[in-house]
Write a protein that holds these residues in place. Sequence first.
Motif, short mmCIF file in Angstrom:
data_model
loop_
_atom_site.label_atom_id
_atom_site.label_comp_id
_atom_site.label_asym_id
_atom_site.label_seq_id
_atom_site.Cartn_x
_atom_site.Cartn_y
_atom_site.Cartn_z
N VAL A 14 0.86 -1.18 0.00
CA VAL A 14 0.00 0.00 0.00
C VAL A 14 0.89 1.23 0.00
CG1 VAL A 14 -1.86 -1.19 1.22
CG2 VAL A 14 -0.13 0.04 2.53
N HIS A 15 0.33 2.34 -0.43
CA HIS A 15 1.08 3.61 -0.42
C HIS A 15 0.85 4.30 0.92
CE1 HIS A 15 2.69 3.74 -4.50
NE2 HIS A 15 1.60 3.09 -4.86
N SER A 16 1.89 4.43 1.71
CA SER A 16 1.82 5.06 3.02
C SER A 16 2.10 6.55 2.91
CB SER A 16 2.85 4.42 3.96
OG SER A 16 3.06 5.19 5.12
N ARG A 17 1.34 7.35 3.65
CA ARG A 17 1.58 8.80 3.67
C ARG A 17 3.00 9.13 4.11
NH1 ARG A 17 -2.65 11.72 7.46
NH2 ARG A 17 -2.39 9.84 8.71
N ARG A 18 3.55 8.33 5.00
CA ARG A 18 4.83 8.67 5.61
C ARG A 18 6.00 7.82 5.13
NH1 ARG A 18 2.68 7.71 11.43
NH2 ARG A 18 1.05 6.68 10.27
N LEU A 19 5.72 6.59 4.63
CA LEU A 19 6.80 5.64 4.41
C LEU A 19 7.03 5.23 2.96
CD1 LEU A 19 5.99 3.33 7.47
CD2 LEU A 19 7.73 5.12 7.34
N LEU A 21 6.02 3.12 -0.61
CA LEU A 21 5.37 1.85 -0.96
C LEU A 21 5.68 0.83 0.14
CD1 LEU A 21 3.70 0.38 -3.14
CD2 LEU A 21 5.86 -0.41 -4.12
N SER A 22 4.65 0.47 0.88
CA SER A 22 4.83 -0.32 2.09
C SER A 22 4.18 -1.69 1.96
CB SER A 22 4.22 0.43 3.29
OG SER A 22 4.19 -0.39 4.43
N LEU A 23 4.95 -2.74 2.23
CA LEU A 23 4.41 -4.09 2.34
C LEU A 23 4.13 -4.34 3.81
CD1 LEU A 23 3.68 -6.69 0.81
CD2 LEU A 23 5.99 -7.52 1.34
N GLY A 24 2.86 -4.56 4.14
CA GLY A 24 2.46 -4.69 5.53
C GLY A 24 2.66 -6.09 6.07
N ILE A 25 3.08 -6.17 7.33
CA ILE A 25 3.23 -7.44 8.04
C ILE A 25 2.36 -7.35 9.29
CG2 ILE A 25 4.81 -9.07 9.12
CD1 ILE A 25 7.07 -7.77 7.46
N HIS A 79 9.62 -3.47 -6.12
CA HIS A 79 10.24 -3.65 -4.81
C HIS A 79 9.66 -2.63 -3.83
CE1 HIS A 79 13.21 -5.35 -7.66
NE2 HIS A 79 13.29 -6.28 -6.73
N PRO A 80 9.34 -3.06 -2.62
CA PRO A 80 8.79 -2.12 -1.64
C PRO A 80 9.85 -1.16 -1.12
CG PRO A 80 9.18 -4.25 -0.62
CD PRO A 80 9.47 -4.42 -2.09
N ASP A 81 9.40 0.01 -0.72
CA ASP A 81 10.30 0.95 -0.04
C ASP A 81 10.52 0.53 1.41
OD1 ASP A 81 10.51 2.79 -2.26
OD2 ASP A 81 8.47 3.43 -1.79
N VAL A 82 9.51 -0.15 1.96
CA VAL A 82 9.56 -0.45 3.38
C VAL A 82 8.73 -1.71 3.67
CG1 VAL A 82 7.61 1.07 3.90
CG2 VAL A 82 9.23 0.52 5.70
N LEU A 83 9.18 -2.50 4.62
CA LEU A 83 8.42 -3.62 5.18
C LEU A 83 7.93 -3.15 6.54
CD1 LEU A 83 10.96 -6.50 4.41
CD2 LEU A 83 9.16 -5.58 2.91
#
Length: 262
Positions: A14-19, A21-25, A79-83
């Motif tokens: 998902v696209h996070s306001r702060r982080l 492209l974020s893959l959520g765990i 590729h995600p920016d953040v996990l």
Amino acid sequence: MSTVIYPSPIYGPVHSRRLGLSLGINLMPDDGKVCTFDCIYCECGYNKDRLPRHHRPTRAEVASALEKQLTKMHLEGSHPDVLTFAGNGEPTGHPDFAGIIDDTVRLRDALCPQAKISVLSNSTFISKPAVRAALMKVDNNILKLDTVNAGYIRCVDRPQQPSYSVRDIIEGMKAFHGHVIIQTIFMKGFTDGPQPQSVDNLGEDYVKPWLEAVREIAPMEVMIYTIDRETPDRNLLKATPAELDAIRDRVIAAGIPCTASY
């Protein structure tokens, strides 16, 4: 009431306001909420309304699902920016949190080495040595500190542990020696019910002591934000961009990087 319950153990990206492209765990059950706070602004709803029937995913299930999704994204050239550890409750409450972090670091290094690992936590387990050691291994150790006012915390964050102490939380944050990002929500409005209480934490009585605590903790960054989605308490109001910017500028003036999300 429209609230969000996240799939488990992986969701997004998902696209996070702060982080970015974020893959959520999500280390909590996929059909309910397990949290040591019961925030009136939580997008997942109130704890009592979200009692899960399923169990939390195991360490092995998390690692398998994460490897599968990262491999798929890698083959697709994405590729995600953040996990990001977040989801339906407090991630550090998982009994295998430390081992899951080790697995995530290994998979990140192998499949998306440019991605950062973030943990969004309400800070309630940071006194546990295993949790603290695990959080020292992630890139973004994002810990909640909405205020230093105990009455406001009881009204808004509603910690489920009788022993909760904001002073202990501040001391725990200081023990990270700068490897911490403070996350704070600012908002206005009133609580639901026959005796509404103000939840406005934008005034100087709240901001000044909070800023003093931020200076004391000396984090590497502060993230301030306001409500963005529907909340279980229906009388909450967003802080304005101007109000958030004014607080952001005071944090920056104190020599600490700060971002504001509207």
